[in-house]
Design a protein around this motif. Structure first.
Motif, PDB file in Angstrom:
ATOM      1  N   THR B  31       0.838  -1.199   0.000  1.00 44.29           N
ATOM      2  CA  THR B  31       0.000   0.000   0.000  1.00 44.29           C
ATOM      3  C   THR B  31       0.870   1.245   0.000  1.00 44.29           C
ATOM      4  OG1 THR B  31      -1.743  -1.133   1.226  1.00 44.29           O
ATOM      5  CG2 THR B  31      -1.781   1.264   1.261  1.00 44.29           C
ATOM      6  N   TYR B  35       1.388  12.275   0.467  1.00 39.84           N
ATOM      7  CA  TYR B  35       1.094  13.436   1.299  1.00 39.84           C
ATOM      8  C   TYR B  35       1.757  14.673   0.701  1.00 39.84           C
ATOM      9  CZ  TYR B  35      -0.575  10.306   4.975  1.00 39.84           C
ATOM     10  OH  TYR B  35      -1.292   9.379   5.692  1.00 39.84           O
ATOM     11  N   PRO B  43       2.023  17.453   7.081  1.00 43.57           N
ATOM     12  CA  PRO B  43       1.613  16.797   5.828  1.00 43.57           C
ATOM     13  C   PRO B  43       0.094  16.678   5.731  1.00 43.57           C
ATOM     14  CG  PRO B  43       3.383  15.573   6.902  1.00 43.57           C
ATOM     15  CD  PRO B  43       2.906  16.585   7.887  1.00 43.57           C
ATOM     16  N   PHE B  45      -2.913  14.550   3.644  1.00 41.96           N
ATOM     17  CA  PHE B  45      -3.156  13.307   2.902  1.00 41.96           C
ATOM     18  C   PHE B  45      -3.751  13.612   1.540  1.00 41.96           C
ATOM     19  CE2 PHE B  45      -4.118   8.872   2.407  1.00 41.96           C
ATOM     20  CZ  PHE B  45      -5.381   8.791   1.850  1.00 41.96           C
ATOM     21  N   GLN B  48      -4.492   7.254  -1.289  1.00 42.59           N
ATOM     22  CA  GLN B  48      -3.894   5.962  -0.959  1.00 42.59           C
ATOM     23  C   GLN B  48      -4.200   4.981  -2.073  1.00 42.59           C
ATOM     24  OE1 GLN B  48      -5.928   4.063   2.268  1.00 42.59           O
ATOM     25  NE2 GLN B  48      -5.184   2.067   1.670  1.00 42.59           N
ATOM     26  N   GLN B  56      -8.665   5.665  -1.017  1.00 38.33           N
ATOM     27  CA  GLN B  56      -9.088   6.740  -0.133  1.00 38.33           C
ATOM     28  C   GLN B  56      -8.462   8.020  -0.672  1.00 38.33           C
ATOM     29  OE1 GLN B  56      -7.978   6.003   3.940  1.00 38.33           O
ATOM     30  NE2 GLN B  56      -9.480   7.432   4.773  1.00 38.33           N
ATOM     31  N   LEU B  90       5.491  13.672   0.035  1.00 36.40           N
ATOM     32  CA  LEU B  90       5.960  12.500   0.758  1.00 36.40           C
ATOM     33  C   LEU B  90       5.177  11.270   0.344  1.00 36.40           C
ATOM     34  CD1 LEU B  90       6.179  14.096   4.316  1.00 36.40           C
ATOM     35  CD2 LEU B  90       8.116  13.443   2.891  1.00 36.40           C
ATOM     36  N   SER B  94       3.012   0.783   3.504  1.00 33.60           N
ATOM     37  CA  SER B  94       2.630  -0.071   4.617  1.00 33.60           C
ATOM     38  C   SER B  94       1.974  -1.325   4.061  1.00 33.60           C
ATOM     39  CB  SER B  94       1.646   0.658   5.545  1.00 33.60           C
ATOM     40  OG  SER B  94       0.437   0.898   4.865  1.00 33.60           O
ATOM     41  N   PHE B  95       1.604  -2.225   4.978  1.00 28.56           N
ATOM     42  CA  PHE B  95       0.741  -3.336   4.620  1.00 28.56           C
ATOM     43  C   PHE B  95      -0.702  -2.857   4.742  1.00 28.56           C
ATOM     44  CE2 PHE B  95       3.939  -6.471   4.337  1.00 28.56           C
ATOM     45  CZ  PHE B  95       4.843  -6.269   5.357  1.00 28.56           C
ATOM     46  N   ALA B  96      -1.535  -3.281   3.825  1.00 28.68           N
ATOM     47  CA  ALA B  96      -2.925  -2.834   3.848  1.00 28.68           C
ATOM     48  C   ALA B  96      -3.672  -3.399   5.046  1.00 28.68           C
ATOM     49  CB  ALA B  96      -3.633  -3.257   2.564  1.00 28.68           C
ATOM     50  N   TRP B  97      -3.481  -4.641   5.306  1.00 29.94           N
ATOM     51  CA  TRP B  97      -4.248  -5.283   6.362  1.00 29.94           C
ATOM     52  C   TRP B  97      -3.278  -5.859   7.375  1.00 29.94           C
ATOM     53  CZ3 TRP B  97      -8.913  -3.738   5.446  1.00 29.94           C
ATOM     54  CH2 TRP B  97      -9.311  -3.546   4.123  1.00 29.94           C
ATOM     55  N   GLY B 102      -0.439  -0.684  11.974  1.00 29.36           N
ATOM     56  CA  GLY B 102      -0.070  -0.432  10.580  1.00 29.36           C
ATOM     57  C   GLY B 102       0.864   0.727  10.413  1.00 29.36           C
ATOM     58  N   GLU B 103       2.060   0.607  10.927  1.00 35.37           N
ATOM     59  CA  GLU B 103       3.017   1.700  10.849  1.00 35.37           C
ATOM     60  C   GLU B 103       3.296   2.074   9.405  1.00 35.37           C
ATOM     61  OE1 GLU B 103       6.702   0.934  12.788  1.00 35.37           O
ATOM     62  OE2 GLU B 103       7.692   2.698  11.940  1.00 35.37           O
ATOM     63  N   LEU B 104       3.281   3.351   9.122  1.00 36.16           N
ATOM     64  CA  LEU B 104       3.656   3.879   7.819  1.00 36.16           C
ATOM     65  C   LEU B 104       5.142   4.182   7.806  1.00 36.16           C
ATOM     66  CD1 LEU B 104       0.823   6.404   6.880  1.00 36.16           C
ATOM     67  CD2 LEU B 104       0.934   3.952   6.505  1.00 36.16           C
ATOM     68  N   PHE B 106       7.954   6.290   5.703  1.00 39.15           N
ATOM     69  CA  PHE B 106       8.000   7.418   4.786  1.00 39.15           C
ATOM     70  C   PHE B 106       9.319   7.477   4.033  1.00 39.15           C
ATOM     71  CE2 PHE B 106       4.293  10.093   5.616  1.00 39.15           C
ATOM     72  CZ  PHE B 106       3.804   9.543   6.796  1.00 39.15           C
TER      73      PHE B 106
END
Lengths: 116, 115
Positions: B31, B35, B43, B45, B48, B56, B90, B94-97, B102-104, B106
């Motif tokens: 994913t 930003y 930042p 959004f 996604q 989103q 930016l 991440s992983f979607a699920w 779910g740390e992003l 950057f």
């Protein structure tokens, strides 16, 4: 809509001292996550610490800890034993707790200066 | 393990032009989010991407569009550039699920200047 507010544009602290950065947020949801990110001059956002809203215990990561007041919608970051490498922009951020939700809502940031 | 990489790091465009920014996610991530960070601001959004679809979107006009490729890399396109589009862009992956926070992760961003 969710909002995040950081009321301190700039903060400074002496090296080895403790500093607290403030953050408030507004949401009508009960399931969410809160984060503090650090952005040094290199521009890369680095996660400092996270807090799950359903957890009452405040998160701690080495010298970094938070004071999470859910009822007051307050989420402050305490940095102990400040080091020169802690100098950066710090951003508070919110994310909904819905699975797959990736949108982070950031505050305006606080510039932290460490005085040697 | 390579982190999130973005290109170019800096670029200058003139009003009305179009720009494409590129992002390669952290290895294993599926994913990508984009930003916009104006100078001195937090930042904002943009959108996604997951499974090559926009999942989103933030409050940005249609001049901002994107794409995700089968290898999970992504592009951000901005058409009809305005002076106000000058910002640091930016990319985060991440992983979607994840079943958890779910740390992003950057990248270091692409600095766009519109003259």
């Amino acid at each position: 809509a969710q909002t995040v507010t950081q009321s301190q544009p700039e903060m400074s602290v002496q090296e080895a001292e403790t500093v607290t950065l403030s953050c408030t947020y507004d949401t009508s949801e009960s399931d969410y996550y809160l984060f503090w990110y650090k952005q040094p001059p290199s521009r890369q956002m680095i996660l400092v610490i996270r807090q799950e809203a359903y957890k009452q215990q405040n998160a701690t990561e080495n010298r970094f800890s938070v004071n999470f007041q859910k009822a007051a919608k307050s989420f402050s970051l305490k940095i102990s034993d400040s080091q020169l490498g802690d100098a950066a922009m710090y951003f508070c951020a919110y994310r909904r707790g819905i699975q797959g939700a990736q949108k982070l809502v950031f505050g305006q940031g606080t510039r932290l200066t460490i005085n040697p | 393990d390579a982190g999130v990489t973005q290109s170019p790091t800096h670029l200058i465009k003139t009003r009305g032009q179009q720009v494409t920014l590129r992002c390669s996610p952290k290895s294993g991530h599926d994913t990508v989010s984009w930003y916009q960070q104006a100078l001195g601001q937090g930042p904002q959004f943009i959108f996604q991407y997951y499974e090559e679809e926009e999942r989103q979107r933030g409050n940005f006009p249609d001049r901002f569009s994107g794409h995700q490729f089968p290898n999970y890399s992504s592009e951000l396109n901005v058409n009809a550039l305005l002076l106000g589009d000058s910002a640091l862009y930016l990319c985060a992956s991440s992983f979607a699920w994840t079943g958890n926070t779910g740390e992003l992760f950057f990248g270091e961003g692409s600095r766009l200047t519109v003259l």
